[in-house]
Design a protein around this motif. Structure first.
Motif, PDB file in Angstrom:
ATOM      1  N   GLU A 142       2.641  12.355   1.058  1.00  0.00           N
ATOM      2  CA  GLU A 142       2.223  13.761   0.966  1.00  0.00           C
ATOM      3  C   GLU A 142       3.307  14.667   1.546  1.00  0.00           C
ATOM      4  O   GLU A 142       3.685  15.673   0.957  1.00  0.00           O
ATOM      5  CB  GLU A 142       0.905  13.890   1.746  1.00  0.00           C
ATOM      6  CG  GLU A 142       0.321  15.249   1.875  1.00  0.00           C
ATOM      7  CD  GLU A 142      -0.829  15.228   2.900  1.00  0.00           C
ATOM      8  OE1 GLU A 142      -1.011  16.237   3.581  1.00  0.00           O
ATOM      9  OE2 GLU A 142      -1.513  14.194   3.037  1.00  0.00           O
ATOM     10  N   THR A 179       4.633   0.565   1.646  1.00  0.00           N
ATOM     11  CA  THR A 179       4.909  -0.609   2.488  1.00  0.00           C
ATOM     12  C   THR A 179       4.610  -1.860   1.680  1.00  0.00           C
ATOM     13  O   THR A 179       3.564  -1.962   1.050  1.00  0.00           O
ATOM     14  CB  THR A 179       4.015  -0.594   3.749  1.00  0.00           C
ATOM     15  OG1 THR A 179       4.346   0.555   4.523  1.00  0.00           O
ATOM     16  CG2 THR A 179       4.230  -1.849   4.592  1.00  0.00           C
ATOM     17  N   ARG A 204       0.848  -1.191   0.000  1.00  0.00           N
ATOM     18  CA  ARG A 204       0.000   0.000   0.000  1.00  0.00           C
ATOM     19  C   ARG A 204       0.884   1.241   0.000  1.00  0.00           C
ATOM     20  O   ARG A 204       2.045   1.201   0.433  1.00  0.00           O
ATOM     21  CB  ARG A 204      -0.931   0.016   1.209  1.00  0.00           C
ATOM     22  CG  ARG A 204      -0.259   0.389   2.506  1.00  0.00           C
ATOM     23  CD  ARG A 204      -1.234   0.502   3.662  1.00  0.00           C
ATOM     24  NE  ARG A 204      -0.529   0.936   4.868  1.00  0.00           N
ATOM     25  CZ  ARG A 204      -1.021   0.853   6.077  1.00  0.00           C
ATOM     26  NH1 ARG A 204      -2.222   0.346   6.284  1.00  0.00           N
ATOM     27  NH2 ARG A 204      -0.326   1.288   7.110  1.00  0.00           N
ATOM     28  N   VAL A 205       0.306   2.332  -0.457  1.00  0.00           N
ATOM     29  CA  VAL A 205       0.968   3.634  -0.375  1.00  0.00           C
ATOM     30  C   VAL A 205       0.711   4.216   1.008  1.00  0.00           C
ATOM     31  O   VAL A 205      -0.416   4.166   1.503  1.00  0.00           O
ATOM     32  CB  VAL A 205       0.423   4.591  -1.461  1.00  0.00           C
ATOM     33  CG1 VAL A 205       1.011   5.993  -1.288  1.00  0.00           C
ATOM     34  CG2 VAL A 205       0.711   4.049  -2.853  1.00  0.00           C
ATOM     35  N   GLU A 206       1.746   4.722   1.659  1.00  0.00           N
ATOM     36  CA  GLU A 206       1.591   5.412   2.945  1.00  0.00           C
ATOM     37  C   GLU A 206       1.296   6.883   2.629  1.00  0.00           C
ATOM     38  O   GLU A 206       2.191   7.712   2.458  1.00  0.00           O
ATOM     39  CB  GLU A 206       2.866   5.264   3.795  1.00  0.00           C
ATOM     40  CG  GLU A 206       3.242   3.837   4.132  1.00  0.00           C
ATOM     41  CD  GLU A 206       2.189   3.126   4.983  1.00  0.00           C
ATOM     42  OE1 GLU A 206       1.429   3.812   5.685  1.00  0.00           O
ATOM     43  OE2 GLU A 206       2.121   1.889   4.914  1.00  0.00           O
ATOM     44  N   GLU A 207       0.020   7.187   2.544  1.00  0.00           N
ATOM     45  CA  GLU A 207      -0.401   8.466   1.967  1.00  0.00           C
ATOM     46  C   GLU A 207       0.104   9.678   2.739  1.00  0.00           C
ATOM     47  O   GLU A 207       0.524  10.671   2.139  1.00  0.00           O
ATOM     48  CB  GLU A 207      -1.923   8.500   1.855  1.00  0.00           C
ATOM     49  CG  GLU A 207      -2.435   7.530   0.797  1.00  0.00           C
ATOM     50  CD  GLU A 207      -3.939   7.497   0.720  1.00  0.00           C
ATOM     51  OE1 GLU A 207      -4.594   8.236   1.473  1.00  0.00           O
ATOM     52  OE2 GLU A 207      -4.466   6.716  -0.090  1.00  0.00           O
ATOM     53  N   HIS A 208       0.058   9.621   4.050  1.00  0.00           N
ATOM     54  CA  HIS A 208       0.503  10.780   4.828  1.00  0.00           C
ATOM     55  C   HIS A 208       1.994  11.037   4.628  1.00  0.00           C
ATOM     56  O   HIS A 208       2.428  12.188   4.492  1.00  0.00           O
ATOM     57  CB  HIS A 208       0.225  10.556   6.316  1.00  0.00           C
ATOM     58  CG  HIS A 208      -1.228  10.556   6.654  1.00  0.00           C
ATOM     59  ND1 HIS A 208      -2.011   9.449   6.503  1.00  0.00           N
ATOM     60  CD2 HIS A 208      -2.031  11.539   7.123  1.00  0.00           C
ATOM     61  CE1 HIS A 208      -3.247   9.739   6.872  1.00  0.00           C
ATOM     62  NE2 HIS A 208      -3.286  11.003   7.254  1.00  0.00           N
ATOM     63  N   ARG A 209       2.747   9.969   4.611  1.00  0.00           N
ATOM     64  CA  ARG A 209       4.196  10.133   4.434  1.00  0.00           C
ATOM     65  C   ARG A 209       4.519  10.616   3.028  1.00  0.00           C
ATOM     66  O   ARG A 209       5.388  11.468   2.840  1.00  0.00           O
ATOM     67  CB  ARG A 209       4.905   8.804   4.685  1.00  0.00           C
ATOM     68  CG  ARG A 209       4.911   8.351   6.119  1.00  0.00           C
ATOM     69  CD  ARG A 209       5.519   6.980   6.163  1.00  0.00           C
ATOM     70  NE  ARG A 209       5.816   6.533   7.506  1.00  0.00           N
ATOM     71  CZ  ARG A 209       6.444   5.386   7.757  1.00  0.00           C
ATOM     72  NH1 ARG A 209       6.819   4.612   6.757  1.00  0.00           N
ATOM     73  NH2 ARG A 209       6.703   5.019   8.987  1.00  0.00           N
TER      74      ARG A 209
END
Lengths: 340, 111
Positions: free
Chosen positions: B20, B45, B13-18
């Motif tokens: 960004e 991840t 998955r994409v760690e969206e907050h990181r």
């Protein structure tokens, strides 16, 4: 409050207790006296959608015995359809051929069966259920026949600590891919019975040193552990995804009523998934923040292992001391030995 | 054309907050002082064979682009639109990353 950008954006895994109802009364059960009411089916589906939208990758059903919960296959199929990888931990007693076929149809990624000894009488005594050993082995066979990957979960305790060859052979013979050796938790019945079941710190140290040797020598199955104090075994590089306990860093526990706790063994509610924003809980819960930023206390202060173990299993520390920061009661390292 | 494809058994998955945050710093490098480690945070991840891998912003971008529709040249072109690095340097970084991931069986390159 500043967001911790070092954290993952959401839990990787939600350990989901759909119900605490169970057909067993195990010697170490953490949930025997819990009785939170469950949620209607549509609310459960809403939770599955929410978890998928947040990027949660795995949902592991526990409880309680998941197969006692009447809507398990509907919920699992829905969650699986929403993109979540669905697994469960079961005692296997109700996992007959038809149930295994339903499990396959519902899209389960894998199923863990609890087996605590390769000796029938020892397992049945620990689980307080005559016949449970044979039914658990049959469950593994039914899963294999249905094409569902299986694992075996074993709680290490005084009754089983010396028979790993037998456990490994059992896993191989019945198609289990992984043997999970769980540390003994002192929550619920686990606390009440720890005098007769838990190992001493020195025994834990010897057990892990020996178990790591076995892990290196065994090729046909994977042996996996979940105890952060293994970092204290001399020469062992645990290569864990995060230092210390994974609960609150990679995973959370969801109770039947939608309340969230850091893990099933830490009964501290940090919010409700239907009433609160998961992001707010994940990033800003004071409880999670204190678990993630421990301060070494007592013999942990100055210990070389601390940077990896972070004081060991937070659930066990909390159960026995009421705080998150004290040293793990299972840790065998003594301050005087360390310094000398 | 040899296209790049992620191994289908891998969970990720994409760690969206990181991601960004890393993209904000990439666009405004003066902000790096706020959090010097931000460019090394895992923005993707990957869970494979019971092991968790974290990819930084460049690795994460390459990973997401390996969706079975692009070859190396197409991936490189996409990256040049995001990272202000000369083509040669970025091409070398891409080759190194792919060699590692292909070696681990996490990405395939097939005609």
């Amino acid at each position: 409050m500043k967001r911790n950008d070092g954290l993952l954006s959401a839990p990787l895994t939600i350990n989901w207790s759909l119900s605490y109802d169970c057909n067993f009364s195990c010697s170490h059960c953490y949930s025997r006296d819990l009785g939170d009411g469950g949620l209607p089916r549509e609310e459960i589906f809403r939770i599955a959608d929410l978890l998928a939208a947040k990027g949660v990758m795995f949902v592991n059903f526990g409880g309680g015995e998941p197969l006692v919960y009447g809507n398990l296959f509907d919920v699992a199929a829905y969650a699986s359809g929403a993109g979540l990888k669905v697994t469960m931990n079961s005692n296997g007693f109700l996992l007959e051929r038809r149930a295994a076929a339903e499990i396959a149809r519902a899209g389960f990624h894998s199923v863990g069966i609890s087996i605590d000894s390769p000796v029938r009488e020892v397992h049945d005594r620990f689980r307080n259920m005559p016949g449970s050993f044979d039914r658990a082995l049959a469950a593994l066979d039914h899963l294999r026949e249905a094409g569902v990957p299986s694992t075996v979960s074993c709680v290490v305790n005084r009754l089983n600590v010396n028979n790993w060859d037998g456990m490994i052979a059992l896993c191989s013979d019945h198609g289990a891919e992984t043997l999970y050796l769980h540390n003994y938790k002192c929550t619920g019945m686990g606390l009440a019975n720890m005098g007769g079941l838990d190992l001493s710190p020195e025994e834990w140290g010897r057990f892990y040193a020996g178990a790591l040797e076995i892990q290196r020598a065994v090729n046909d199955i994977t042996i996996s552990f979940d105890d952060p104090i293994m970092a204290a075994v001399p020469g062992h590089d645990p290569r864990t995804a995060v230092p210390g306990s994974t609960c609150g860093k990679l995973s959370l526990h969801l109770k039947p009523n939608g309340d969230l706790t850091p893990c099933g063994f830490i009964p501290v509610v940090i919010g409700n998934i239907l009433e609160d924003e998961l992001d707010d809980i994940w990033f800003y819960s004071p409880v999670l923040q204190s678990m993630r930023a421990k301060t070494p206390q007592g013999k942990c202060d100055g210990c070389e292992s601390y940077k990896t173990c972070l004081g060991g299993c937070t659930a066990r520390v909390f159960a026995l001391t009421g705080t998150f920061d004290q040293p793990d009661p299972h840790c065998w390292i003594e301050e005087e030995d360390r310094d000398g | 054309m040899a296209v790049l494809t992620r191994a289908p058994s891998v969970q990720w998955r994409v760690e969206e907050h990181r991601e960004e945050k890393a993209l904000e710093v990439l666009a405004d490098p003066d902000r790096l002082g706020e959090d010097p480690d931000v460019m090394e945070l895992g923005t993707v991840t990957i869970l494979a064979g019971g092991v968790m891998h974290q990819l930084n912003l460049l690795g994460g971008r390459i990973w997401t682009l390996c969706d079975g529709t692009r070859d190396r040249a197409a991936v490189l072109d996409e990256l040049l639109g995001v990272f202000e690095v000369d083509r040669q340097t970025l091409s070398r970084d891409l080759d190194e990353f792919l060699a590692d991931m292909i070696g681990k069986g996490l990405i395939r390159e097939e005609e």
